[in-house]
Motif scaffolding. Structure first.
Motif, mmCIF file in Angstrom:
data_model
loop_
_atom_site.group_PDB
_atom_site.id
_atom_site.type_symbol
_atom_site.label_atom_id
_atom_site.label_comp_id
_atom_site.label_asym_id
_atom_site.label_seq_id
_atom_site.Cartn_x
_atom_site.Cartn_y
_atom_site.Cartn_z
ATOM 1 N N ALA A 1 16.682 4.192 1.443
ATOM 2 C CA ALA A 1 16.394 2.952 2.172
ATOM 3 C C ALA A 1 15.624 1.985 1.275
ATOM 4 C CB ALA A 1 15.641 3.178 3.475
ATOM 5 N N ALA A 2 16.245 0.861 0.983
ATOM 6 C CA ALA A 2 15.680 -0.110 0.048
ATOM 7 C C ALA A 2 15.289 -1.387 0.775
ATOM 8 C CB ALA A 2 16.666 -0.406 -1.079
ATOM 9 N N SER B 1 0.823 -1.212 0.000
ATOM 10 C CA SER B 1 0.000 0.000 0.000
ATOM 11 C C SER B 1 0.855 1.259 0.000
ATOM 12 C CB SER B 1 -0.933 -0.015 1.221
ATOM 13 O OG SER B 1 -1.734 -1.163 1.223
ATOM 14 N N VAL B 2 1.896 1.278 0.823
ATOM 15 C CA VAL B 2 2.758 2.464 0.886
ATOM 16 C C VAL B 2 3.508 2.650 -0.424
ATOM 17 C CG1 VAL B 2 4.701 3.562 2.064
ATOM 18 C CG2 VAL B 2 2.974 2.340 3.393
ATOM 19 N N ALA B 3 3.972 1.558 -1.019
ATOM 20 C CA ALA B 3 4.703 1.666 -2.285
ATOM 21 C C ALA B 3 3.829 2.266 -3.379
ATOM 22 C CB ALA B 3 5.222 0.295 -2.711
ATOM 23 N N MET C 1 2.258 7.350 -6.587
ATOM 24 C CA MET C 1 1.172 8.253 -6.978
ATOM 25 C C MET C 1 1.572 9.729 -6.896
ATOM 26 S SD MET C 1 -2.653 8.517 -5.319
ATOM 27 C CE MET C 1 -1.957 8.712 -3.669
ATOM 28 N N PRO C 2 2.099 10.245 -5.769
ATOM 29 C CA PRO C 2 2.455 11.658 -5.734
ATOM 30 C C PRO C 2 3.666 12.014 -6.577
ATOM 31 C CG PRO C 2 3.043 10.608 -3.667
ATOM 32 C CD PRO C 2 2.227 9.618 -4.448
ATOM 33 N N ILE C 3 4.544 11.041 -6.837
ATOM 34 C CA ILE C 3 5.644 11.329 -7.770
ATOM 35 C C ILE C 3 5.062 11.757 -9.111
ATOM 36 C CG2 ILE C 3 7.519 10.312 -9.112
ATOM 37 C CD1 ILE C 3 8.193 8.583 -6.674
ATOM 38 N N LEU C 4 4.129 10.970 -9.624
ATOM 39 C CA LEU C 4 3.504 11.300 -10.898
ATOM 40 C C LEU C 4 2.681 12.581 -10.791
ATOM 41 C CD1 LEU C 4 2.397 7.711 -11.933
ATOM 42 C CD2 LEU C 4 4.088 9.128 -13.109
ATOM 43 N N ALA C 5 1.944 12.728 -9.680
ATOM 44 C CA ALA C 5 1.085 13.905 -9.528
ATOM 45 C C ALA C 5 1.905 15.187 -9.485
ATOM 46 C CB ALA C 5 0.244 13.773 -8.261
ATOM 47 N N LEU C 6 3.040 15.161 -8.783
ATOM 48 C CA LEU C 6 3.879 16.363 -8.694
ATOM 49 C C LEU C 6 4.554 16.666 -10.027
ATOM 50 C CD1 LEU C 6 5.646 15.860 -5.234
ATOM 51 C CD2 LEU C 6 3.806 17.473 -5.761
ATOM 52 N N GLN D 1 12.140 -1.347 -1.983
ATOM 53 C CA GLN D 1 12.265 -2.233 -3.136
ATOM 54 C C GLN D 1 10.967 -2.294 -3.933
ATOM 55 O OE1 GLN D 1 14.131 -6.123 -2.458
ATOM 56 N NE2 GLN D 1 15.115 -5.278 -0.629
ATOM 57 N N ALA D 2 9.840 -2.282 -3.230
ATOM 58 C CA ALA D 2 8.550 -2.302 -3.932
ATOM 59 C C ALA D 2 8.376 -1.038 -4.767
ATOM 60 C CB ALA D 2 7.413 -2.453 -2.931
ATOM 61 N N VAL D 3 8.842 0.096 -4.245
ATOM 62 C CA VAL D 3 8.781 1.348 -5.009
ATOM 63 C C VAL D 3 9.676 1.264 -6.241
ATOM 64 C CG1 VAL D 3 9.358 3.815 -4.953
ATOM 65 C CG2 VAL D 3 8.135 2.771 -3.035
ATOM 66 N N LEU D 4 10.883 0.761 -6.074
ATOM 67 C CA LEU D 4 11.811 0.634 -7.203
ATOM 68 C C LEU D 4 11.217 -0.249 -8.302
ATOM 69 C CD1 LEU D 4 15.116 0.204 -5.165
ATOM 70 C CD2 LEU D 4 14.565 2.141 -6.659
#
Length: 248
Positions: free
Chosen positions: A72-73, A23-25, A30-35, A78-81
């Motif tokens: 921090a991975a 869920s956090v990933a 989402m905000p990376i794209l939104a920004l 890692q899920a974000v990456l």
């Protein structure tokens, strides 16, 4: 923990199903794209009856081709990456422990030995570190001023990893093009907290890990732990923090 160990009490935590990680990933991406795409002001303009195309695109870019870094991975990092890799960005990360070479090659990751060197080399940084003495106010004015002008920061970890007022100042000056956060200090914040009204931001009230999907996973894992305990069966090692009076 010390009291539980002294009393021989078992301590277990529902972590194995990656309840929060998934869920956090997703929330972090989402905000990376939104920004980067300037979606939040664009939505506000149409919601208020406008059609401000020129201003909408004046701060909108493609994420493709950007340098994106993760602080921090662990499971979440890692899920974000993994979720960012299909966007054809140049992925960078820093962590106390370097990831396996096979994973670096699979995702095209570049390793940085510390947060400062990573922050200076990226357009977007996503923070997933715990709060401790080394990360408290890590993103202070000095570090932020050393980043590329017009960078973005997304923080779904802990609010005090960044300096509150340094973030506001950087957004107002243009040193940062955007900041999105799901974490606050204090929490909940006071009504006049400057992050409520600072420009080029996308703030949410600490909801990234509490989707209904995540709560279903919490419940399933908690039930598994309790049923194992009540039936006298071993609790999965991944859940255990204290077992039989010893740290697991």
């Amino acid at each position: 923990m010390e009291a539980a160990i002294a009393c021989g009490i078992t301590v277990a935590e529902e972590t194995y199903s990656n309840s929060i990680s998934i869920s956090v990933a997703e929330h972090a991406v989402m905000p990376i794209l939104a920004l980067v795409r300037n979606d939040l002001p664009s939505h506000r303009w149409v919601a208020e009856g406008g059609w401000n195309i020129a201003d909408s695109v004046s701060h909108a870019y493609d994420l493709e081709g950007m340098d994106v870094g993760v602080i921090a991975a662990g499971r979440i990092g890692q899920a974000v990456l993994r979720r960012l890799a299909p966007f054809d960005v140049r992925l960078r990360y820093t962590d106390k422990r370097r990831l396996p070479r096979e994973l670096e090659q699979e995702l095209g990751l570049s390793y940085h030995p510390d947060a400062r060197s990573l922050a200076q080399a990226v357009d977007v940084v996503s923070i997933h570190a715990p709060l401790h003495a080394e990360t408290l106010n890590l993103f202070d004015k000095e570090l932020i001023d050393g980043m590329r002008r017009g960078s973005y920061i997304v923080n779904t970890a802990r609010a005090q990893i960044v300096d509150r007022d340094a973030i506001v100042e950087a957004l107002e000056s243009g040193q940062l093009a955007g900041y999105a956060g799901d974490v606050w200090y204090p929490s909940p914040p006071e009504a006049d907290h400057p992050w409520r009204t600072m420009p080029h931001s996308g703030m949410t009230p600490h909801v990234s890990g509490t989707t209904l999907s995540a709560r279903a996973r919490y419940a399933a894992g908690t039930r598994e732990i309790l049923e194992a305990w009540l039936e006298g069966k071993p609790i999965r090692d991944e859940y255990l923090i204290v077992d039989g009076g010893k740290l697991a």
